[in-house]
Structure formats: structure tokens, C-alpha cells
Design an enzyme around this catalytic site. Structure first.
Site, short mmCIF file in Angstrom:
data_model
loop_
_atom_site.label_atom_id
_atom_site.label_comp_id
_atom_site.label_asym_id
_atom_site.label_seq_id
_atom_site.Cartn_x
_atom_site.Cartn_y
_atom_site.Cartn_z
N LYS A 152 0.34 -51.85 42.25
CA LYS A 152 0.87 -50.52 41.92
C LYS A 152 2.31 -50.56 41.42
O LYS A 152 2.75 -49.66 40.71
CB LYS A 152 0.80 -49.64 43.18
CG LYS A 152 -0.55 -49.61 43.86
CD LYS A 152 -1.57 -48.82 43.07
CE LYS A 152 -2.87 -48.73 43.82
NZ LYS A 152 -3.82 -47.79 43.27
C1 PLP Z 1 -4.82 -53.51 46.91
C2 PLP Z 1 -5.67 -52.63 46.05
N1 PLP Z 1 -6.68 -53.18 45.35
C3 PLP Z 1 -7.49 -52.43 44.56
C4 PLP Z 1 -7.30 -51.07 44.48
C5 PLP Z 1 -8.21 -50.28 43.58
O1 PLP Z 1 -7.49 -49.89 42.42
P1 PLP Z 1 -7.92 -48.53 41.67
O2 PLP Z 1 -7.75 -47.44 42.70
O3 PLP Z 1 -6.98 -48.39 40.55
O4 PLP Z 1 -9.35 -48.70 41.28
C6 PLP Z 1 -6.26 -50.46 45.19
C7 PLP Z 1 -5.99 -48.99 45.13
O5 PLP Z 1 -6.78 -48.18 44.85
C8 PLP Z 1 -5.42 -51.25 45.97
O6 PLP Z 1 -4.40 -50.69 46.66
N1 LIG Z 2 -5.69 -47.38 46.56
C1 LIG Z 2 -4.78 -46.36 46.13
C2 LIG Z 2 -5.41 -44.98 46.16
C3 LIG Z 2 -4.72 -44.07 45.21
O1 LIG Z 2 -5.02 -44.53 43.91
P1 LIG Z 2 -4.13 -44.08 42.64
O2 LIG Z 2 -4.71 -44.85 41.53
O3 LIG Z 2 -4.26 -42.60 42.50
O4 LIG Z 2 -2.72 -44.44 42.96
C4 LIG Z 2 -3.58 -46.49 47.04
O5 LIG Z 2 -3.22 -47.65 47.31
O6 LIG Z 2 -3.05 -45.50 47.48
#
Ligand code: PLP
Ligand SMILES: N[C@@H](CCOP(=O)(O)O)C(=O)O
Length: 509
Positions: A120
Site C-alpha cells: 500500500k
Molecule cells: C498484505 C495484503 N495483500 C493483499 C491484499 C489484497 O489487495 P487488494 O485489496 O488490492 O486486492 C491486501 C489488501 O487488500 C493486503 O493488505
Molecule cells: N486490504 C486492504 C483493504 C482495503 O483495500 P483498499 O484497496 O481499499 O485500500 C487493507 O489493507 O486495508
């Protein structure tokens, strides 16, 4: 090049500016902003880009989506450089090549070298600087009482929250409120979020699930009075800037992988809210020659079920898994993909018709808990996507397997989300039986963030120590810091709004 934006649910012509789309976050009709067109990149341009640094590549990609009339190239370049100066790896998202042995072509894209050790950071370091850039520009020379302020409200299942807080902490004219489901994130994730002392940051621990938190955030965006009073801003991947900033590493990793093995490339993405893999979809539609994008889900498998059945259905309860950040029932970003599918298959390429179809589908989802699409829509999705569902047991077995058998390096340790992706990757390798394919499995978090799952898999191994082999000193240090959080005893939008307004008064920003 239009570089303007429209809502996925709009049935009228729209050409919103990049700044308006980013500051607004969620469209007023409840839809998500998408670019009016996806820029195409020629093979000659791809060749030119193949040796650029991560930062230079990010600039070339982003300026295709942001008019220089909105952000001059020199300013955008500065924003990008500052955003990635906080990363521990010089090439920001390094590719760990052939981790199971030379010629195996199983590569792991390490996205966790940012400040909060999760993917993120790649987007939220940029989003934090972008919010600051827009606010400084609109507030230039204004007295304090006339300055525009943004109240960021986000929902997290663990990683977005800390990345958003680290991207926005201390920023002028911005306050940050992050909702997380009480008891459903890892200790390190909670420590990362709640030990940030900055006056403009507040975490809200909500008794409920991530989906409850996400629903509350969307309800707040839909509350025009609250929005008018507080200028609510989005840091979840409903905000287009999140997707945009994640496109770069698909290009960057592709160029690294084909240098050694100039074959085909498949990306495998552990998915929950669908924001990460959607960035890969944009890269593919821009012209990056990706063979396929593989959605890897844990036991919360709405995405896998949809691709196999055509039914998009909210299940009744979320499974608690070893990869909690993906314990999500409704993947908010899936709406953007559905718009492209609807436009191509059902709307004859008409944007306005596609918006009407999306509105119908999401009204059905709201009223009936599901909607169904035709086989032709699914077949269109399968041109770009495949999916795999990975159980808890398979997650643990994959962490063990890679620790025991990895070659480059030895004893490579996966976090459980990455393990979901690597398990799916190995399944794809068996199905394909094609040594010309490079498999790039996205590593979305550092294993230190998920001690329980990693220790469950590895504690039986002679010589393994979480403290020695996994936990970085800076995360170890969080355990003794004071926590700042506020409990919300019920997943209720009015309770959350009241908590936000109470804290805003205390912040006095
Ligand atoms: C460590 C981790 N891996 C995978 C994901 C999945 O990513 P996305 O939500 O963008 O599909 C998330 C968050 O959602 C995450 O925090
Ligand atoms: N796994 C995510 C959930 C939120 O997803 P986002 O793509 O809207 O940021 C988190 O780690 O919070």
C-alpha cells in the site's frame, strides 16, 4: 489524450479533472472514477521505457493520465521522487528472481520496502504528497480561517490504514480517520496505526468486520451534509490515485523478468479489494504484453466464484483466515473492471450505456445481495484474468515449502498473503507446463506483519527464529509505544460520524 475522468455509474457525458476526481474520491452517484480513456503505449515506447528507473517510469506512466495543465511535469517528477525516497530499496520494488531455482521462472515482486512494510505504501506515499500538493496550491496565501481542509476517512483490514497514516501524518490542512475491525488485524498492524502521535491522525477500532467499516466509509461519502461540512477525502482504492500509482510496478517488474528470460509473463496477485490486480489490468490494456493476470483469493472467494459462475454474490459471513487483509466479502474495486466488461460486451462500446448497466447491477447487489452476468461477460473477463482459491492449509504449506526449498535466497520467508499468491502460481505452473512463461507473484507484505501465520508454518524448523530472522528492529520498537485509538462499540455510521466530529474539535486544525 483526454486525461479526464468519469463515474462507472454515470449515464451522461462527463469529463472531470484529475484533481477533482482525486479530491472527491467517490463519485456523487456512488460510482468509482475511471479515466475517460486508457492511454496506449507502442512497442517502441515499451523498448524506451525498459531501462528507466522506477521513478522515471512512474513519471512516464502518470503523465499519460494527468494533464500537464493540471500538474506540470517538473512538479509531478518532484512528487514522485519524494514519494519513493522513503523506500528502503533503491529500485523501490525489487524482483526476487527464480526463488525456487534458476530457470524455474518463479519470481517474487517485493512490494513491501516502504515505510509500513506493505504494498500500500507504493500508492499511499504518493497520495499523501498529492493531497498536500493540491491543498498547498488552493490555499496559497490564504489566511488560516479561509484555508480548505480535507478530512480523510478510510477503512482498513490492516495495511491500508498504516500506509495512509504514514502517508498523511503531519500534513497541513489534512486530518486522517482510519476505521479498522476490532480484533481482526495483526498486533503489528494495530501497533503501526495506533502509535502515531501526530495530532492530525485518529484510529477508530470498530466492533465489526472490514466490510462493515468499508460500508460506513461509503455511507459517509454519500452524506452530502457531512461531506460539505468536512470535505471528506478517500485513501481507499476507491480513489483513482491509488490504482494509478500501482501501475508502475507491473511495467517495472515485466522489464526485469524478460531481461533474463525473454518469454511470456503472467502476474499472480493475492487479491481482496481488487485494487492491486486492477492496476495490472490497466498496464495490460495500455499495451504491456502480459499473458494473463491471475487473481489469487483466500477462502473469501467472491472473485473466484464470479469468474467461475458469473454470479457476484455477497456471502453471509466473512471467513477468518491466515491472510486477514484479504478477508473481504465485496471487492470494492471490482466495479471498475465490470464497467469495461459491460461496455465491451453489452453496451457496444457506449460509455453512457455501460454506466446504466453498472447502476442496475449495483442496485441489484444492494437490494438482492447479488447479480448475475452472462457467459459472454465472463468469457471477456477470462481473456485477461484467471483465478485460484487458496485455503488456510495450503497457505501454511506454501510458507513451509518455500522456506524449505527456496534457492535464491535460501529459507525465503513469505507472509501469508504472498503465500496465497505463490500457491496459486505453482498451480498455474503445473497447469501450463511451459518453461517460456515468467511467473511474477506479487509479495504484498513483509512477513513481520503476520507473526501468527508465519510462526504456525515455520516454528517447527530447527534454527528458525521470528525475532532473529523476520522482525525488523523498527517494528520491534513499536510494542512499547503508547497507543492512541478510540473504540466504536457498534458498526454504525452515526456513531462513527459523531466520533469523527468529536475528534476534529479536539484536533483544532
Ligand atoms: C498484505 C495484503 N495483500 C493483499 C491484499 C489484497 O489487495 P487488494 O485489496 O488490492 O486486492 C491486501 C489488501 O487488500 C493486503 O493488505
Ligand atoms: N486490504 C486492504 C483493504 C482495503 O483495500 P483498499 O484497496 O481499499 O485500500 C487493507 O489493507 O486495508
Amino acid at each position: 489524450m483526454s486525461q479526464t475522468y468519469r463515474s462507472t455509474r454515470s449515464a451522461v457525458k462527463e469529463n472531470k479533472s484529475f484533481e477533482d476526481a482525486i479530491i472527491q474520491g467517490l463519485a456523487s452517484d456512488g460510482g468509482l472514477f475511471i479515466p475517460s480513456e486508457i492511454p496506449k503505449v507502442s512497442s517502441e515506447t515499451l523498448d524506451k521505457w525498459s531501462n528507466l528507473s522506477f521513478q522515471e517510469l512512474a513519471l512516464q506512466i502518470m503523465k499519460l493520465y494527468i494533464s500537464s495543465d493540471e500538474i506540470p511535469e517538473s512538479d509531478l517528477s518532484d512528487l514522485i521522487k519524494r514519494s519513493y525516497s522513503t523506500f528502503r530499496a533503491k529500485d523501490v520494488t525489487p524482483l526476487a528472481e527464480n526463488i525456487t531455482g534458476e530457470g524455474e521462472n518463479l519470481h517474487v515482486l517485493e512490494l513491501f520496502h516502504g515505510p509500513t512494510y506493505a504494498f500500500k505504501d507504493v500508492a499511499l506515499q504518493f497520495v499523501g504528497n498529492l493531497f498536500e500538493y493540491f491543498l498547498q496550491r488552493s490555499n496559497k496565501d490564504l489566511p488560516q480561517e479561509q484555508r480548505k481542509k480535507i478530512t480523510v476517512v478510510g477503512a482498513t483490514s490492516g495495511d491500508t490504514g498504516s500506509a495512509a497514516i504514514y502517508g498523511l501524518r503531519g500534513k497541513k490542512d489534512v486530518s486522517v480517520f482510519i476505521l479498522y475491525p476490532t480484533g481482526r488485524i495483526s498486533p503489528i498492524q494495530e501497533q503501526q496505526m495506533t502509535t502515531v502521535p501526530d495530532k492530525n491522525v485518529q484510529t477508530l477500532s470498530v466492533k465489526g468486520t472490514f466490510d462493515n467499516c468499508q460500508d460506513i466509509v461509503k455511507a459517509i461519502f454519500g452524506d452530502s451534509d457531512f461531506n460539505k461540512r468536512h470535505n471528506v477525502g478517500a485513501v481507499n482504492s476507491i480513489n483513482w490515485a491509488r490504482i494509478l500509482a500501482q501501475i508502475t510496478y507491473y511495467f517495472y517488474a515485466y522489464f526485469q523478468a524478460i531481461k533474463k528470460n525473454p518469454g511470456k509473463v503472467k502476474f499472480v496477485v493475492p487479491s481482496g479489494n481488487f485494487g492491486d490486480i486492477l492496476a495490472g489490468y490497466y498496464a495490460k490494456k495500455m499495451g504491456l504484453p502480459v499473458e494473463r493476470l491471475v487473481i489469487a483469493t483466500n477462502e473469501n472467494d467472491i472473485l473466484d466464484r464470479f469468474l467461475k459462475s458469473g454470479v457476484y454474490e455477497r456471502s453471509d459471513d466473512v471467513a477468518v483466515t491466515l491472510s486477514p487483509a484479504m478477508d473481504i466479502l465485496i471487492s470494492s474495486n471490482f466495479e471498475r473492471l465490470l464497467w469495461y466488461l459491460a461496455r465491451e460486451v453489452l453496451a457496444g462500446g457506449d460509455d453512457l450505456k455501460a454506466g446504466e448497466i453498472l447502476s442496475q447491477w449495483f442496485t441489484e447487489l444492494k437490494t438482492k445481495g447479488k447479480f448475475e452476468v452472462s457467459a459472454s461477460v465472463i468469457n471477456c473477463a477470462l481473456v485477461d484474468f484467471d483465478s485460484e482459491r487458496v485455503s488456510n492449509a495450503e497457505t501454511t504449506a506454501t510458507i513451509k515449502d518455500i522456506y524449505e526449498h527456496s534457492q535464491n535466497p535460501k529459507h525465503y520467508i513469505l507472509d501469508p498473503h504472498t503465500a496465497v499468491g505463490v500457491c496459486a502460481t505453482k498451480r498455474q505452473m503445473t497447469k501450463d507446463n511451459d518453461k517460456s512463461i515468467n511467473y511474477i507473484s506479487l509479495s504484498t507484505a513483509h512477513p513481520a506483519k503476520f507473526a501468527d501465520a508465519v510462526n504456525e508454518a515455520l516454528s517447527s524448523f530447527e534454527g528458525y527464529s521470528f525475532e532473529k530472522d523476520v522482525l525488523p528492529d523498527e517494528l520491534k520498537a513499536l510494542a512499547v509505544l503508547d497507543k492512541k485509538l478510540k473504540y466504536v462499540e457498534k458498526a454504525d455510521v452515526e456513531l462513527v460520524k459523531a466520533a469523527i466530529e468529536e475528534e476534529l474539535v479536539k484536533m483544532g486544525l
